[in-house]
Design an enzyme around this catalytic site. Structure first.
Site, PDB file in Angstrom:
ATOM      1  N   ASP A  11       0.877  -1.167   0.000  1.00 65.52           N
ATOM      2  CA  ASP A  11       0.000   0.000   0.000  1.00 65.52           C
ATOM      3  C   ASP A  11       0.922   1.227   0.000  1.00 65.52           C
ATOM      4  O   ASP A  11       2.112   1.119   0.312  1.00 65.52           O
ATOM      5  CB  ASP A  11      -0.873  -0.030   1.254  1.00 65.52           C
ATOM      6  N   ASP A  13      -0.123   5.116   0.987  1.00 66.09           N
ATOM      7  CA  ASP A  13      -0.362   6.074   2.071  1.00 66.09           C
ATOM      8  C   ASP A  13      -0.446   5.374   3.415  1.00 66.09           C
ATOM      9  O   ASP A  13      -1.301   4.511   3.632  1.00 66.09           O
ATOM     10  CB  ASP A  13      -1.652   6.854   1.795  1.00 66.09           C
ATOM     11  N   THR A 106      -2.579   0.941  -4.448  1.00 70.58           N
ATOM     12  CA  THR A 106      -3.169   2.035  -3.680  1.00 70.58           C
ATOM     13  C   THR A 106      -4.608   2.307  -4.081  1.00 70.58           C
ATOM     14  O   THR A 106      -5.012   2.049  -5.223  1.00 70.58           O
ATOM     15  CB  THR A 106      -2.335   3.318  -3.859  1.00 70.58           C
ATOM     16  N   SER A 107      -5.374   2.853  -3.141  1.00 68.89           N
ATOM     17  CA  SER A 107      -6.757   3.247  -3.417  1.00 68.89           C
ATOM     18  C   SER A 107      -6.837   4.641  -4.025  1.00 68.89           C
ATOM     19  O   SER A 107      -7.927   5.094  -4.397  1.00 68.89           O
ATOM     20  CB  SER A 107      -7.585   3.204  -2.122  1.00 68.89           C
ATOM     21  N   LYS A 137     -10.244  -2.003  -2.276  1.00 68.90           N
ATOM     22  CA  LYS A 137     -10.094  -2.642  -0.969  1.00 68.90           C
ATOM     23  C   LYS A 137     -11.305  -2.291  -0.085  1.00 68.90           C
ATOM     24  O   LYS A 137     -11.800  -1.173  -0.168  1.00 68.90           O
ATOM     25  CB  LYS A 137      -8.811  -2.131  -0.291  1.00 68.90           C
ATOM     26  N   ASP A 162      -1.216  -0.682   6.254  1.00 72.53           N
ATOM     27  CA  ASP A 162      -1.434  -0.034   7.549  1.00 72.53           C
ATOM     28  C   ASP A 162      -2.901   0.043   7.914  1.00 72.53           C
ATOM     29  O   ASP A 162      -3.231   0.386   9.048  1.00 72.53           O
ATOM     30  CB  ASP A 162      -0.874   1.394   7.521  1.00 72.53           C
TER      31      ASP A 162
END
Length: 216
Positions: A11, A13, A106-107, A137, A162
């Site tokens: 991931d 961020d 990543t989103s 996700k 995270d």
């Protein structure tokens, strides 16, 4: 702790870079601009989800496209204000890996992800972003896509996350999960392993793959 893998999926961020303060600044301003009450805003989980999903939880469907474009513009603009700082251990850990053995999943949108990564000096060969998938996700689709792009069996991949939503996605994809306690308390993170950040880990690369272990 010893993990043997063929590919490592990160991931961004909260895992590779710290953007939490930027997220708070930008989304608070965004909520104010779109007339969202503090109570409604507080009930929505921001971290680890796409902007489209968040906006859809808070606004009428016809407003969502405009709202998503606005938050992307705010966050990209904020990158230069310290909106993306590498977390401890990120650069050393990534520098120890061959470019074809890892990906960022990543989103964020591609525009925002590339802006944050570039500002932090991180240039992944493989990058999976919000526009690349139909389900973000905690659905496993983003991580399964990354494994496919790297040509690796999902069972031989390790996910570094995270956020609970990202860890759930990694587990659903059948991957080993390593949680980083950077934005959540360790007890909130359901993973195979939990560490403070990437500075706690080392990677040994060989023809057989990558061995990840905890520094002593």
């Amino acid at each position: 702790m010893k993990i043997h893998a063929q590919a490592l999926l990160f991931d961004n961020d909260g895992t590779l870079v710290s953007s939490l303060e930027s997220v708070r600044r930008c989304w608070t301003r965004w909520a104010d601009e779109f007339g969202i009450t503090a109570e409604d805003f507080a009930r929505v989980e921001l971290h680890g989800r796409t902007a489209v999903e968040i906006a859809a939880d808070l606004l009428p469907a016809d407003v969502v496209p405009t709202a998503v474009a606005r938050i992307e513009a705010l966050e990209v603009e904020d990158v230069a204000n310290g909106g993306a700082v590498p977390l401890p251990g990120t650069r050393d850990f990534l520098d120890s890996l061959p470019a074809d053995r890892w990906a960022v999943v990543t989103s964020a949108t591609r525009r925002l992800a590339e802006a944050r990564l570039a500002h932090a000096g991180i240039l992944p060969k493989t990058l999976v972003v919000a526009e690349d998938v139909t389900r973000g996700k905690p659905d496993p689709e983003p991580y399964l896509l990354a494994a496919r792009q790297l040509g690796v069996d999902p069972a031989r991949c390790v996910v570094f996350e995270d956020a609970p939503a990202g860890l759930q996605a990694g587990r659903a994809a059948g991957m080993i999960t390593v949680a980083l306690a950077t934005t959540h308390e360790a007890h909130e993170l359901d993973a195979d392993f939990v560490v403070n950040n990437l500075s706690a880990l080392s990677a040994l690369v060989s023809d057989g793959g990558v061995e990840i272990s905890e520094r002593r």
